[in-house]
Design a protein around this motif. Structure first.
Motif, PDB file in Angstrom:
ATOM      1  N   TYR A 272       0.820  -1.210   0.000  1.00 42.05           N
ATOM      2  CA  TYR A 272       0.000   0.000   0.000  1.00 42.05           C
ATOM      3  C   TYR A 272       0.850   1.254   0.000  1.00 42.05           C
ATOM      4  CZ  TYR A 272      -3.914  -2.958   1.254  1.00 42.05           C
ATOM      5  OH  TYR A 272      -4.869  -3.918   1.258  1.00 42.05           O
ATOM      6  N   TYR A 273       0.292   2.287  -0.599  1.00 50.37           N
ATOM      7  CA  TYR A 273       0.852   3.629  -0.551  1.00 50.37           C
ATOM      8  C   TYR A 273      -0.293   4.583  -0.206  1.00 50.37           C
ATOM      9  CZ  TYR A 273       4.509   1.275  -3.214  1.00 50.37           C
ATOM     10  OH  TYR A 273       5.482   0.400  -3.626  1.00 50.37           O
ATOM     11  N   ALA A 274       0.048   5.742   0.356  1.00 49.30           N
ATOM     12  CA  ALA A 274      -1.007   6.669   0.761  1.00 49.30           C
ATOM     13  C   ALA A 274      -0.509   8.103   0.724  1.00 49.30           C
ATOM     14  CB  ALA A 274      -1.510   6.323   2.163  1.00 49.30           C
ATOM     15  N   TRP A 275      -1.459   9.006   0.536  1.00 48.86           N
ATOM     16  CA  TRP A 275      -1.240  10.450   0.590  1.00 48.86           C
ATOM     17  C   TRP A 275      -2.310  11.060   1.496  1.00 48.86           C
ATOM     18  CZ3 TRP A 275      -1.127   7.554  -3.843  1.00 48.86           C
ATOM     19  CH2 TRP A 275      -0.016   7.659  -4.697  1.00 48.86           C
ATOM     20  N   SER A 276      -2.090  12.323   1.895  1.00 45.03           N
ATOM     21  CA  SER A 276      -3.113  13.056   2.643  1.00 45.03           C
ATOM     22  C   SER A 276      -3.191  14.484   2.111  1.00 45.03           C
ATOM     23  CB  SER A 276      -2.798  13.081   4.141  1.00 45.03           C
ATOM     24  OG  SER A 276      -1.617  13.820   4.396  1.00 45.03           O
ATOM     25  N   THR A 277      -4.341  15.111   2.353  1.00 44.07           N
ATOM     26  CA  THR A 277      -4.525  16.512   1.979  1.00 44.07           C
ATOM     27  C   THR A 277      -5.593  17.125   2.871  1.00 44.07           C
ATOM     28  OG1 THR A 277      -4.943  18.041   0.138  1.00 44.07           O
ATOM     29  CG2 THR A 277      -6.322  16.083   0.242  1.00 44.07           C
ATOM     30  N   THR A 278      -5.544  18.427   3.029  1.00 39.82           N
ATOM     31  CA  THR A 278      -6.612  19.146   3.728  1.00 39.82           C
ATOM     32  C   THR A 278      -7.593  19.758   2.752  1.00 39.82           C
ATOM     33  OG1 THR A 278      -5.244  21.148   3.796  1.00 39.82           O
ATOM     34  CG2 THR A 278      -5.145  19.683   5.712  1.00 39.82           C
ATOM     35  N   ASN A 279      -7.282  19.687   1.450  1.00 45.03           N
ATOM     36  CA  ASN A 279      -8.144  20.297   0.428  1.00 45.03           C
ATOM     37  C   ASN A 279      -8.243  19.340  -0.753  1.00 45.03           C
ATOM     38  OD1 ASN A 279      -9.533  21.825  -1.423  1.00 45.03           O
ATOM     39  ND2 ASN A 279      -8.053  23.506  -1.486  1.00 45.03           N
ATOM     40  N   VAL A 280      -9.343  18.601  -0.819  1.00 45.59           N
ATOM     41  CA  VAL A 280      -9.488  17.606  -1.871  1.00 45.59           C
ATOM     42  C   VAL A 280      -9.581  18.241  -3.249  1.00 45.59           C
ATOM     43  CG1 VAL A 280     -12.011  17.496  -1.768  1.00 45.59           C
ATOM     44  CG2 VAL A 280     -10.710  15.475  -2.479  1.00 45.59           C
ATOM     45  N   GLY A 281      -9.973  19.498  -3.317  1.00 43.79           N
ATOM     46  CA  GLY A 281     -10.119  20.162  -4.599  1.00 43.79           C
ATOM     47  C   GLY A 281      -8.837  20.743  -5.155  1.00 43.79           C
ATOM     48  N   ALA A 282      -7.758  20.659  -4.383  1.00 49.63           N
ATOM     49  CA  ALA A 282      -6.472  21.191  -4.845  1.00 49.63           C
ATOM     50  C   ALA A 282      -5.581  20.040  -5.291  1.00 49.63           C
ATOM     51  CB  ALA A 282      -5.787  21.971  -3.731  1.00 49.63           C
ATOM     52  N   ASN A 283      -4.659  20.339  -6.154  1.00 47.50           N
ATOM     53  CA  ASN A 283      -3.696  19.335  -6.616  1.00 47.50           C
ATOM     54  C   ASN A 283      -2.499  19.354  -5.672  1.00 47.50           C
ATOM     55  OD1 ASN A 283      -2.254  17.476  -8.097  1.00 47.50           O
ATOM     56  ND2 ASN A 283      -1.565  18.964  -9.625  1.00 47.50           N
ATOM     57  N   SER A 284      -2.748  18.950  -4.422  1.00 47.56           N
ATOM     58  CA  SER A 284      -1.725  19.054  -3.385  1.00 47.56           C
ATOM     59  C   SER A 284      -1.844  17.871  -2.436  1.00 47.56           C
ATOM     60  CB  SER A 284      -1.885  20.374  -2.611  1.00 47.56           C
ATOM     61  OG  SER A 284      -0.947  20.470  -1.571  1.00 47.56           O
ATOM     62  N   TRP A 285      -1.050  16.839  -2.663  1.00 43.74           N
ATOM     63  CA  TRP A 285      -1.081  15.624  -1.860  1.00 43.74           C
ATOM     64  C   TRP A 285       0.276  15.423  -1.190  1.00 43.74           C
ATOM     65  CZ3 TRP A 285      -5.441  13.142  -0.762  1.00 43.74           C
ATOM     66  CH2 TRP A 285      -6.542  13.304  -1.616  1.00 43.74           C
ATOM     67  N   THR A 286       0.248  15.093   0.112  1.00 46.89           N
ATOM     68  CA  THR A 286       1.451  14.821   0.886  1.00 46.89           C
ATOM     69  C   THR A 286       1.594  13.321   1.088  1.00 46.89           C
ATOM     70  OG1 THR A 286       1.260  16.927   2.052  1.00 46.89           O
ATOM     71  CG2 THR A 286       2.630  15.220   3.081  1.00 46.89           C
ATOM     72  N   VAL A 287       2.771  12.786   0.782  1.00 46.30           N
ATOM     73  CA  VAL A 287       3.008  11.351   0.917  1.00 46.30           C
ATOM     74  C   VAL A 287       2.961  10.951   2.393  1.00 46.30           C
ATOM     75  CG1 VAL A 287       4.737   9.535   0.649  1.00 46.30           C
ATOM     76  CG2 VAL A 287       4.344  11.170  -1.206  1.00 46.30           C
ATOM     77  N   LEU A 288       2.237   9.877   2.701  1.00 42.11           N
ATOM     78  CA  LEU A 288       2.280   9.247   4.019  1.00 42.11           C
ATOM     79  C   LEU A 288       3.280   8.099   3.970  1.00 42.11           C
ATOM     80  CD1 LEU A 288      -1.512   9.028   5.000  1.00 42.11           C
ATOM     81  CD2 LEU A 288       0.196  10.654   5.827  1.00 42.11           C
TER      82      LEU A 288
END
Length: 458
Positions: A272-288
């Motif tokens: 598994y791989y995962a990302w997180s964001t506080t704004n689903v509408g932005a193209n901005s994902w942080t790797v977990l």
């Protein structure tokens, strides 16, 4: 078409209603808020010894670290079609109950076409009832990786799945009861082959994440209506690892955060791989990082849904939590404590026999305030130190063995939310790995030493 695309767990989710946000498939605002999560999946291991093409469930309070139910045995198995399932998807319906959909496919041979999906109903996932199959189309193609959601404008549910009408596309059928469905039609056909849709709504915007088979990357698209062929890409391509598929978009039960998950392409690679964001509408994902989450053991392509505290308690009461634990390395979080040739070590997951990493953490043999680690697949054998090396040996009943096999669990030396284990009879030494091999050593102030001696019990 690639033949290995369905190898790994798809975590797909329709979360229940959270404050101020309308989510497709959400429960009524009158129902209790979700405080936990349930994960449905099937299982595979590298040498196929742990394969299980049936419905499995795990639970989590944080949506990151999971504990399998029913000792990681199935809670439901298909009795028609191929007699197996892949890609189970759990949806909370408008009335608060659940429906489970799944691909009708057993094993790893992907040349077999099938026009049907498996379906179950459930009040709270403590039992699965009304098993049936529904025919989605009359085409000579597959019906893979279903996802489902409520469409308010139609007053119906949409069932979207991967199929091929000359090119890999997403098809959709609409239904009110998950028994009869409308005629199939193309839902997303962008001119290049696609796989594994996951669709969630935030307010009036529908978000779809999927895999582009041309470049192997995950993309996000959105629509203001959720109607067929109304989506436009809004993210750049995403990938972790050598290959990835089966994206999952899920809103956290609390706060405004979201997570995006993806599965690796090969059953012998990282799962598994995962990302997180506080704004689903932005193209901005942080790797977990893998330190941040622990998937269920051997889980493949499934789905997550939010559940209430009462539903969590009912699931645990009905199916039970595992009577074993796994120990994850802090500084090598893809590796777990296991035995191999009667020696203790940490190895990258997945591996076989997968049972080598399962431990019954029992009251300490020398002191019940401590802990001892009994092997699940070799009962009566325990991790113990001998000349400071960690071995898996049979309990010979001596005081020396009992002391060697007993550890005091303390707050993790590198992270207090994890755990470290101090030797009972050599109390200036701790369980740690060195060159991936386990031993007991004195631990100083060096960060590397403290990380080597820190583990997550899951």
């Amino acid at each position: 078409m690639p033949l290995s695309r369905r190898d790994f767990t798809r975590i797909a989710a329709m979360t229940a209603l959270t404050s101020g946000v309308t989510v497709i498939g959400a429960q009524s605002p009158a129902l209790a808020a979700n405080t936990a999560y349930v994960f449905g999946y099937f299982k595979e291991t590298p040498n196929q010894s742990g394969d299980s093409y049936a419905l499995h469930l795990a639970v989590s309070t944080d949506g990151l670290n999971w504990r399998p139910l029913n000792q990681n045995n199935p809670v439901a198995t298909p009795t028609a079609g191929t007699l197996g399932l892949r890609d189970p998807f759990i949806l909370r319906k408008q009335d608060g109950t659940f429906v489970v959909l799944a691909t009708d496919l057993r094993g790893r041979i992907f040349t077999e076409n099938n026009q049907y999906l498996h379906v179950w109903d459930s009040a709270n996932l403590t039992s699965l009832t009304n098993y049936r199959r529904i025919r989605m189309h009359g085409l000579n193609t597959h019906t893979w990786a279903p996802t489902a959601f409520w469409v308010p404008a139609r007053n119906q549910y949409a069932i979207v799945y991967s199929a091929n009408n000359g090119q890999d596309v997403f098809m959709v059928n609409y239904t009110s009861d998950f028994r009869t469905v409308s005629a199939n039609q193309a839902y997303f056909s962008p001119g290049y082959p696609v796989l594994d849709a996951d669709i969630v709504a935030d307010g009036s915007t529908f978000y779809m994440y999927y895999k582009n088979l041309n470049d192997g990357l995950l993309y996000g698209a959105r629509s203001s209506s959720g109607e067929p062929n109304t989506y436009s890409n809004y993210t750049s391509g995403l990938r972790q690892g050598n290959a990835i598929e089966a994206p999952l978009l899920i809103r956290n039960n609390t706060g405004s955060g979201w997570r995006l998950w993806g599965d690796s392409f090969s059953p012998v690679n990282n799962d598994y791989y995962a990302w997180s964001t506080t704004n689903v509408g932005a193209n901005s994902w942080t790797v977990l990082g893998q330190r941040d989450f622990t998937p269920p053991l051997n889980a493949k392509h499934g789905s997550i849904v939010g559940i209430t505290a009462a539903e969590y308690d009912a699931l645990v009461a009905r199916w039970g939590l595992p009577n074993w634990v796994r120990l994850k390395s802090y500084n090598y979080p893809d590796r777990y404590v296991r035995h191999a040739d009667n020696l203790g070590r940490i190895d990258a997951y997945p591996f076989d026999p997968h049972e080598d990493q399962l431990w019954r953490m029992v009251a300490g043999l020398a002191d019940s305030a401590g802990v001892s680690f009994e092997s699940v697949n070799y009962p009566g054998r325990y991790l113990r130190h001998s000349n400071y090396a960690i071995r898996l040996d049979t309990n010979d009943g001596t005081a020396t063995f009992r002391g060697d096999a007993t550890f005091t669990r303390v707050a993790g030396l590198a992270d207090a939310s994890w755990s470290s284990f101090r030797s009972y009879n050599v109390p200036d030494r701790y369980l740690r790995h060195s060159g991936y091999v386990l031993r007991i050593d004195p631990i100083g102030t060096a960060a590397t030493e403290r990380q080597d001696a820190t583990f997550r019990v899951s």
